[in-house]
Structures are given as C-alpha cells and as structure tokens.
Scaffold this motif. Structure first.
Motif, PDB file in Angstrom:
ATOM      1  N   LEU A  48      45.179 -12.708  19.902  1.00 13.20           N
ATOM      2  CA  LEU A  48      46.094 -13.817  20.172  1.00 13.20           C
ATOM      3  C   LEU A  48      47.518 -13.536  19.709  1.00 13.20           C
ATOM      4  O   LEU A  48      48.358 -14.418  19.736  1.00 13.20           O
ATOM      5  N   GLY A  49      47.771 -12.336  19.279  1.00 12.96           N
ATOM      6  CA  GLY A  49      49.121 -11.988  18.833  1.00 12.96           C
ATOM      7  C   GLY A  49      49.126 -11.570  17.393  1.00 12.96           C
ATOM      8  O   GLY A  49      48.082 -11.413  16.799  1.00 12.96           O
ATOM      9  N   PRO A  50      50.238 -11.334  16.855  1.00  9.59           N
ATOM     10  CA  PRO A  50      51.581 -11.476  17.393  1.00  9.59           C
ATOM     11  C   PRO A  50      51.927 -10.353  18.359  1.00  9.59           C
ATOM     12  O   PRO A  50      51.293  -9.304  18.376  1.00  9.59           O
ATOM     13  N   LEU A  51      52.954 -10.592  19.142  1.00 14.20           N
ATOM     14  CA  LEU A  51      53.489  -9.634  20.092  1.00 14.20           C
ATOM     15  C   LEU A  51      54.598  -8.862  19.402  1.00 14.20           C
ATOM     16  O   LEU A  51      55.480  -9.444  18.782  1.00 14.20           O
ATOM     17  N   GLN A  52      54.525  -7.530  19.482  1.00 20.98           N
ATOM     18  CA  GLN A  52      55.518  -6.696  18.806  1.00 20.98           C
ATOM     19  C   GLN A  52      55.803  -5.473  19.665  1.00 20.98           C
ATOM     20  O   GLN A  52      54.903  -4.936  20.304  1.00 20.98           O
ATOM     21  N   ASP A  53      57.043  -5.028  19.676  1.00 20.29           N
ATOM     22  CA  ASP A  53      57.376  -3.800  20.403  1.00 20.29           C
ATOM     23  C   ASP A  53      56.682  -2.628  19.732  1.00 20.29           C
ATOM     24  O   ASP A  53      56.686  -2.509  18.510  1.00 20.29           O
ATOM     25  N   LEU A  54      56.082  -1.758  20.540  1.00 22.10           N
ATOM     26  CA  LEU A  54      55.336  -0.617  20.014  1.00 22.10           C
ATOM     27  C   LEU A  54      56.279   0.416  19.412  1.00 22.10           C
ATOM     28  O   LEU A  54      57.227   0.861  20.058  1.00 22.10           O
ATOM     29  N   VAL A  55      55.999   0.769  18.180  1.00 25.33           N
ATOM     30  CA  VAL A  55      56.677   1.861  17.485  1.00 25.33           C
ATOM     31  C   VAL A  55      55.599   2.919  17.273  1.00 25.33           C
ATOM     32  O   VAL A  55      54.597   2.660  16.606  1.00 25.33           O
ATOM     33  N   ALA A  56      55.785   4.103  17.863  1.00 20.41           N
ATOM     34  CA  ALA A  56      54.743   5.132  17.870  1.00 20.41           C
ATOM     35  C   ALA A  56      54.341   5.613  16.488  1.00 20.41           C
ATOM     36  O   ALA A  56      53.256   6.160  16.313  1.00 20.41           O
ATOM     37  N   THR A  57      55.178   5.397  15.482  1.00 16.30           N
ATOM     38  CA  THR A  57      54.859   5.850  14.127  1.00 16.30           C
ATOM     39  C   THR A  57      54.125   4.789  13.306  1.00 16.30           C
ATOM     40  O   THR A  57      53.796   5.029  12.154  1.00 16.30           O
ATOM     41  N   GLU A  58      53.855   3.623  13.896  1.00 20.43           N
ATOM     42  CA  GLU A  58      53.129   2.560  13.206  1.00 20.43           C
ATOM     43  C   GLU A  58      51.694   2.517  13.715  1.00 20.43           C
ATOM     44  O   GLU A  58      51.443   2.108  14.848  1.00 20.43           O
ATOM     45  N   PRO A  59      50.725   2.917  12.895  1.00 25.01           N
ATOM     46  CA  PRO A  59      49.339   3.006  13.333  1.00 25.01           C
ATOM     47  C   PRO A  59      48.753   1.691  13.840  1.00 25.01           C
ATOM     48  O   PRO A  59      47.946   1.694  14.766  1.00 25.01           O
ATOM     49  N   THR A  60      49.167   0.578  13.273  1.00 25.40           N
ATOM     50  CA  THR A  60      48.638  -0.716  13.704  1.00 25.40           C
ATOM     51  C   THR A  60      48.950  -0.975  15.174  1.00 25.40           C
ATOM     52  O   THR A  60      48.088  -1.404  15.938  1.00 25.40           O
ATOM     53  N   GLY A  61      50.180  -0.688  15.576  1.00 25.77           N
ATOM     54  CA  GLY A  61      50.583  -0.887  16.964  1.00 25.77           C
ATOM     55  C   GLY A  61      49.912   0.086  17.908  1.00 25.77           C
ATOM     56  O   GLY A  61      49.471  -0.292  19.001  1.00 25.77           O
ATOM     57  N   VAL A  62      49.809   1.350  17.505  1.00 22.21           N
ATOM     58  CA  VAL A  62      49.158   2.356  18.359  1.00 22.21           C
ATOM     59  C   VAL A  62      47.685   2.004  18.549  1.00 22.21           C
ATOM     60  O   VAL A  62      47.160   2.063  19.657  1.00 22.21           O
ATOM     61  N   LEU A  63      47.014   1.611  17.472  1.00 22.31           N
ATOM     62  CA  LEU A  63      45.613   1.220  17.576  1.00 22.31           C
ATOM     63  C   LEU A  63      45.449  -0.008  18.472  1.00 22.31           C
ATOM     64  O   LEU A  63      44.536  -0.073  19.288  1.00 22.31           O
ATOM     65  N   ALA A  64      46.345  -0.979  18.351  1.00 25.47           N
ATOM     66  CA  ALA A  64      46.296  -2.166  19.209  1.00 25.47           C
ATOM     67  C   ALA A  64      46.465  -1.772  20.678  1.00 25.47           C
ATOM     68  O   ALA A  64      45.766  -2.289  21.552  1.00 25.47           O
ATOM     69  N   LEU A  65      47.372  -0.845  20.951  1.00 25.63           N
ATOM     70  CA  LEU A  65      47.572  -0.369  22.322  1.00 25.63           C
ATOM     71  C   LEU A  65      46.300   0.284  22.847  1.00 25.63           C
ATOM     72  O   LEU A  65      45.880   0.022  23.980  1.00 25.63           O
ATOM     73  N   LEU A  66      45.676   1.125  22.033  1.00 23.56           N
ATOM     74  CA  LEU A  66      44.444   1.784  22.462  1.00 23.56           C
ATOM     75  C   LEU A  66      43.337   0.769  22.713  1.00 23.56           C
ATOM     76  O   LEU A  66      42.564   0.908  23.665  1.00 23.56           O
ATOM     77  N   ARG A  67      43.270  -0.261  21.893  1.00 23.85           N
ATOM     78  CA  ARG A  67      42.251  -1.300  22.107  1.00 23.85           C
ATOM     79  C   ARG A  67      42.504  -2.078  23.394  1.00 23.85           C
ATOM     80  O   ARG A  67      41.571  -2.560  24.027  1.00 23.85           O
ATOM     81  N   GLN A  68      43.757  -2.214  23.804  1.00 22.69           N
ATOM     82  CA  GLN A  68      44.080  -2.940  25.035  1.00 22.69           C
ATOM     83  C   GLN A  68      43.814  -2.113  26.283  1.00 22.69           C
ATOM     84  O   GLN A  68      43.440  -2.652  27.321  1.00 22.69           O
ATOM     85  N   HIS A  69      44.034  -0.805  26.207  1.00 24.61           N
ATOM     86  CA  HIS A  69      43.993   0.029  27.412  1.00 24.61           C
ATOM     87  C   HIS A  69      42.835   1.010  27.471  1.00 24.61           C
ATOM     88  O   HIS A  69      42.693   1.720  28.474  1.00 24.61           O
ATOM     89  N   THR A  70      42.037   1.092  26.402  1.00 27.56           N
ATOM     90  CA  THR A  70      40.882   1.980  26.376  1.00 27.56           C
ATOM     91  C   THR A  70      39.748   1.251  25.664  1.00 27.56           C
ATOM     92  O   THR A  70      39.934   0.143  25.155  1.00 27.56           O
ATOM     93  N   THR A  71      38.600   1.889  25.615  1.00 29.02           N
ATOM     94  CA  THR A  71      37.492   1.361  24.826  1.00 29.02           C
ATOM     95  C   THR A  71      37.421   2.168  23.538  1.00 29.02           C
ATOM     96  O   THR A  71      37.073   3.348  23.564  1.00 29.02           O
ATOM     97  N   VAL A  72      37.788   1.545  22.434  1.00 31.35           N
ATOM     98  CA  VAL A  72      37.759   2.216  21.138  1.00 31.35           C
ATOM     99  C   VAL A  72      36.331   2.130  20.600  1.00 31.35           C
ATOM    100  O   VAL A  72      35.766   1.044  20.494  1.00 31.35           O
ATOM    101  N   VAL A  73      35.757   3.289  20.283  1.00 30.30           N
ATOM    102  CA  VAL A  73      34.386   3.361  19.801  1.00 30.30           C
ATOM    103  C   VAL A  73      34.315   3.434  18.281  1.00 30.30           C
ATOM    104  O   VAL A  73      33.479   2.804  17.653  1.00 30.30           O
ATOM    105  N   GLU A  74      35.236   4.209  17.682  1.00 28.95           N
ATOM    106  CA  GLU A  74      35.198   4.402  16.237  1.00 28.95           C
ATOM    107  C   GLU A  74      36.609   4.626  15.695  1.00 28.95           C
ATOM    108  O   GLU A  74      37.428   5.290  16.341  1.00 28.95           O
ATOM    109  N   VAL A  75      36.860   4.084  14.524  1.00 26.89           N
ATOM    110  CA  VAL A  75      38.129   4.280  13.823  1.00 26.89           C
ATOM    111  C   VAL A  75      37.792   4.724  12.406  1.00 26.89           C
ATOM    112  O   VAL A  75      37.041   4.051  11.703  1.00 26.89           O
ATOM    113  N   ARG A  76      38.325   5.892  12.019  1.00 27.32           N
ATOM    114  CA  ARG A  76      38.140   6.393  10.647  1.00 27.32           C
ATOM    115  C   ARG A  76      39.492   6.538  10.005  1.00 27.32           C
ATOM    116  O   ARG A  76      40.393   7.135  10.583  1.00 27.32           O
ATOM    117  N   ARG A  77      39.637   6.002   8.825  1.00 28.65           N
ATOM    118  CA  ARG A  77      40.925   6.050   8.117  1.00 28.65           C
ATOM    119  C   ARG A  77      40.952   7.191   7.151  1.00 28.65           C
ATOM    120  O   ARG A  77      40.079   7.713   6.685  1.00 28.65           O
TER     121      ARG A  77
END
Length: 77
Positions: A48-77
C-alpha cells in the motif's frame, strides 16, 4: 543481500544487491537492466505504499521493484 527468483517468462535469477553506485546489482543481466530502467521512477515500497523514486543503491527499493516485477523466492541478508 542475495535475492533468488523468477522472471515473468519463468527464467530463474539470482542477484546480489550491493548498494554500490558503480554496480548496484550483480548477477542476472536482465535484472540489472530492469533496475536501470526503473531508477528514478516511482516504486511502491510495500503493498500500500509509500511510493518512492527508485535509487539503485538502496536495497529496500530494489527489493520492492523485484517483488513488483518478478516472483521473489528467497532473500538472504
């Protein structure tokens, strides 16, 4: 952060989100291109948000993009 998933056509990918400006995503060429294409464009950080411009160096935004456009199976930190 290591992310494993599948693209819309079913192709599997594994990428590392590095947070480095010169190479923010290492691994799948198609995922790197997806991140490049959406950098600077709005992405929803959660269902439900928030909406933020994607900054490629911010992992939260990149992961959100991947969740929107792909099927994320696993995330390891």
């Amino acid at each position: 952060m290591l992310v494993t998933g599948t693209l819309e056509d079913g192709a599997a990918y594994q990428v590392e989100i590095t947070e480095r400006a010169e190479q923010p995503v290492v691994g799948s060429r198609r995922v790197r291109e997806l991140v490049e294409q959406y950098t600077g464009r709005p992405v929803l950080l959660g269902p439900l948000g928030p909406l933020q411009d994607l900054v490629a160096t911010e992992p939260t935004g990149v992961l959100a993009l991947l969740r929107q456009h792909t099927t994320v199976v696993e995330v390891r930190r």
